[in-house]
Design a protein around this motif. Structure first.
Motif, PDB file in Angstrom:
ATOM      1  N   SER A  99       0.939  -1.290  -0.091  1.00  0.00           N
ATOM      2  CA  SER A  99       0.070  -0.035  -0.076  1.00  0.00           C
ATOM      3  C   SER A  99       0.840   1.451  -0.084  1.00  0.00           C
ATOM      4  O   SER A  99       0.300   2.366  -0.167  1.00  0.00           O
ATOM      5  CB  SER A  99      -1.021   0.036   1.208  1.00  0.00           C
ATOM      6  OG  SER A  99      -0.176   0.139   2.547  1.00  0.00           O
ATOM      7  N   ILE A 100       2.199   1.053   0.023  1.00  0.00           N
ATOM      8  CA  ILE A 100       3.065   2.112   0.031  1.00  0.00           C
ATOM      9  C   ILE A 100       3.332   2.702  -1.296  1.00  0.00           C
ATOM     10  O   ILE A 100       3.801   1.891  -1.797  1.00  0.00           O
ATOM     11  CB  ILE A 100       4.252   2.077   1.159  1.00  0.00           C
ATOM     12  CG1 ILE A 100       3.986   1.634   2.557  1.00  0.00           C
ATOM     13  CG2 ILE A 100       5.130   3.194   0.803  1.00  0.00           C
ATOM     14  CD1 ILE A 100       4.937   1.290   3.363  1.00  0.00           C
ATOM     15  N   ALA A 101       3.474   3.768  -1.525  1.00  0.00           N
ATOM     16  CA  ALA A 101       3.744   4.198  -3.028  1.00  0.00           C
ATOM     17  C   ALA A 101       5.213   4.175  -3.297  1.00  0.00           C
ATOM     18  O   ALA A 101       6.001   4.477  -2.423  1.00  0.00           O
ATOM     19  CB  ALA A 101       3.355   5.697  -3.226  1.00  0.00           C
ATOM     20  N   PRO A 102       5.350   3.457  -4.543  1.00  0.00           N
ATOM     21  CA  PRO A 102       6.925   3.612  -5.117  1.00  0.00           C
ATOM     22  C   PRO A 102       7.336   4.909  -4.916  1.00  0.00           C
ATOM     23  O   PRO A 102       6.470   5.851  -5.195  1.00  0.00           O
ATOM     24  CB  PRO A 102       6.756   2.994  -6.610  1.00  0.00           C
ATOM     25  CG  PRO A 102       5.328   2.335  -6.324  1.00  0.00           C
ATOM     26  CD  PRO A 102       4.395   3.120  -5.411  1.00  0.00           C
ATOM     27  N   PRO A 103       8.764   5.358  -4.604  1.00  0.00           N
ATOM     28  CA  PRO A 103       9.899   4.333  -4.576  1.00  0.00           C
ATOM     29  C   PRO A 103       9.913   3.653  -3.442  1.00  0.00           C
ATOM     30  O   PRO A 103      11.036   3.187  -3.093  1.00  0.00           O
ATOM     31  CB  PRO A 103      10.890   5.094  -5.130  1.00  0.00           C
ATOM     32  CG  PRO A 103      10.758   6.408  -4.649  1.00  0.00           C
ATOM     33  CD  PRO A 103       9.160   6.697  -4.761  1.00  0.00           C
ATOM     34  N   ARG A 104       8.863   3.719  -2.474  1.00  0.00           N
ATOM     35  CA  ARG A 104       9.178   3.217  -1.045  1.00  0.00           C
ATOM     36  C   ARG A 104      10.287   3.695  -0.406  1.00  0.00           C
ATOM     37  O   ARG A 104      11.023   2.872   0.107  1.00  0.00           O
ATOM     38  CB  ARG A 104       8.995   1.674  -1.259  1.00  0.00           C
ATOM     39  CG  ARG A 104       8.441   0.883   0.065  1.00  0.00           C
ATOM     40  CD  ARG A 104       8.128  -0.278   0.025  1.00  0.00           C
ATOM     41  NE  ARG A 104       7.112  -0.827  -0.994  1.00  0.00           N
ATOM     42  CZ  ARG A 104       7.554  -1.778  -1.752  1.00  0.00           C
ATOM     43  NH1 ARG A 104       8.572  -2.531  -1.651  1.00  0.00           N
ATOM     44  NH2 ARG A 104       6.732  -2.181  -2.676  1.00  0.00           N
ATOM     45  N   ASN A 105      10.327   4.801  -0.328  1.00  0.00           N
ATOM     46  CA  ASN A 105      11.558   5.563   0.270  1.00  0.00           C
ATOM     47  C   ASN A 105      10.960   6.085   1.888  1.00  0.00           C
ATOM     48  O   ASN A 105       9.835   5.776   2.230  1.00  0.00           O
ATOM     49  CB  ASN A 105      12.059   6.629  -0.497  1.00  0.00           C
ATOM     50  CG  ASN A 105      11.213   7.820  -0.656  1.00  0.00           C
ATOM     51  OD1 ASN A 105      10.119   7.894  -0.148  1.00  0.00           O
ATOM     52  ND2 ASN A 105      11.551   8.622  -1.494  1.00  0.00           N
ATOM     53  N   VAL A 106      11.951   6.914   2.619  1.00  0.00           N
ATOM     54  CA  VAL A 106      11.408   7.075   3.916  1.00  0.00           C
ATOM     55  C   VAL A 106      10.160   8.035   3.746  1.00  0.00           C
ATOM     56  O   VAL A 106       9.057   8.015   4.409  1.00  0.00           O
ATOM     57  CB  VAL A 106      12.471   7.742   4.639  1.00  0.00           C
ATOM     58  CG1 VAL A 106      12.136   8.683   5.945  1.00  0.00           C
ATOM     59  CG2 VAL A 106      13.810   6.998   5.027  1.00  0.00           C
ATOM     60  N   LEU A 107      10.351   8.948   2.840  1.00  0.00           N
ATOM     61  CA  LEU A 107       9.180   9.883   2.688  1.00  0.00           C
ATOM     62  C   LEU A 107       7.751   9.052   2.367  1.00  0.00           C
ATOM     63  O   LEU A 107       6.752   9.490   3.124  1.00  0.00           O
ATOM     64  CB  LEU A 107       9.280  10.893   1.659  1.00  0.00           C
ATOM     65  CG  LEU A 107       8.550  11.897   1.584  1.00  0.00           C
ATOM     66  CD1 LEU A 107       8.085  12.929   2.724  1.00  0.00           C
ATOM     67  CD2 LEU A 107       9.071  13.024   0.238  1.00  0.00           C
ATOM     68  N   SER A 108       7.812   8.461   1.435  1.00  0.00           N
ATOM     69  CA  SER A 108       6.572   7.679   1.039  1.00  0.00           C
ATOM     70  C   SER A 108       5.951   6.738   2.178  1.00  0.00           C
ATOM     71  O   SER A 108       4.787   6.727   2.446  1.00  0.00           O
ATOM     72  CB  SER A 108       6.574   6.810  -0.011  1.00  0.00           C
ATOM     73  OG  SER A 108       7.536   5.717   0.052  1.00  0.00           O
TER      74      SER A 108
END
Length: 347
Positions: A195-204
């Motif tokens: 459910s986490i948006a790409p690019p799945r970094n800390v901010l997302s």
């Protein structure tokens, strides 16, 4: 740029046509890794806002995976033309594709290059639900789009990613999570990684947690990988599946510090100031005049309360470095999704 994803064991790219009339669309979607005969070639996709997965309008059996016929994409077949076709199929308010990014898969770390050629007729790109591309609408789930709740985000392809566990803190201690699943650990929550948006970094990750918790403050929080960490991760740091992989080792989400003289407590501007009168009892002698919806930073120490609007006044610092008083504002950690004007809005 090559669009072939050699990590996947790519199946044939055509769907069977069932002459008996008993074939179901959902079976085609969920069994799309089986060998298939001739038929229309589809491009499968997922859609995200910056703060989480969206339901697809053009789904065929799974609300989180859509598809379009490859022949519906205008020539030449590039990332840009495919992206515009997906945007149109989903009815997103971005006809030119300027507000969306297209990722080769939900696990991709960078968006695809706009002018790169794509083989959507015989190639691997988006050939199955398992290898669906990811369309990311580059805005939070406000107005025309609404991120799905994390309870909804199941992956019916049998390819579900692990959960991400997190623990919430304000600067005084633990903060109760609305995603709590253990009565003895009220600050411990979890979200589905898909459910986490790409690019799945800390901010997302922070954006997704802010969305499911209904507290925008967490988008601006610090994220630590473990209890021994001295420094928070940078917003651009990519998160692998080992981070927050268990309830015993969650990532740690800490709200920004606020104390007198430290201008790092986010303040949301909810209305324009009614006037620019000098507030003379303190050393700051001007109003700030940001637009509604802007965020400035304060030490969180209220000067007084506006009797007319009911909002407190805080000495604050705007993006330009100017210090003054923004009228009609609220501390962001006191704002909840439920208090916004729209059920999907995060104010």
């Amino acid at each position: 740029m090559s669009t072939h994803h050699t990590d996947w064991n790519a199946p044939p790219h055509y769907e069977a046509v069932d002459d008996s009339g008993s074939h179901r669309e959902s079976d085609t979607l969920l069994d799309s890794r089986k060998p298939l005969a001739s038929g229309p070639r589809y491009v499968y996709y997922r859609v995200y806002a910056l703060d989480g997965i969206l339901r697809c309008k053009n789904d065929k059996g799974n609300p989180f995976i859509g598809r379009i016929k490859a022949t519906s994409v205008p020539l030449p077949h590039t990332v840009a033309s495919l992206k515009r076709a997906l945007v149109q199929a989903e009815g997103l308010p971005d006809p030119n594709g300027d507000l969306t990014g297209l990722f080769q898969t939900r696990d991709a770390r960078t968006a695809m290059v706009m002018n790169a050629r794509v083989d959507i007729l015989t190639g691997d790109l988006g050939a199955t639900a398992h290898t669906s591309v990811a369309l990311v609408f580059l805005t939070s789930s406000k107005g025309p789009v609404c991120a799905a709740s994390d309870d909804e985000g199941d992956d019916d392809t049998g390819d579900e990613l692990p959960l991400l566990y997190y623990r919430l803190y304000n600067r005084g201690g633990e903060e109760r999570s609305v995603r709590s699943f253990d009565a003895s650990e009220p600050a411990l929550g979890r979200v589905k990684r898909e459910s986490i948006a790409p690019p799945r970094n800390v901010l997302s990750v922070r954006r997704r947690i802010a969305n499911v918790e209904g507290k925008p403050i967490y988008e601006l929080a610090d994220l630590f990988t473990d209890m021994t960490a001295d420094n928070a991760l940078h917003s651009d740091t990519l998160m692998d599946d080992t981070c927050g992989s268990s309830k015993e080792n969650p990532v740690l989400i800490v709200q920004p510090e606020h104390r007198p003289g430290v201008y790092n407590r986010p303040v949301l501007i909810v209305a324009l100031p009614s006037d620019f009168a000098v507030y003379s009892s303190h050393r700051f002698t001007q109003w700030l005049s940001p637009s509604p919806g802007d965020i400035v930073h304060s030490d969180g120490v209220a000067v007084d309360r506006d009797a007319y609007s009911g909002y407190s006044r805080y000495a604050a610092l705007d993006k330009s470095g100017k210090t003054g008083y923004p009228a009609h504002s609220k501390l962001l950690d006191e704002v909840s999704e439920q208090s916004s004007s729209s059920g999907c809005n995060i104010q």
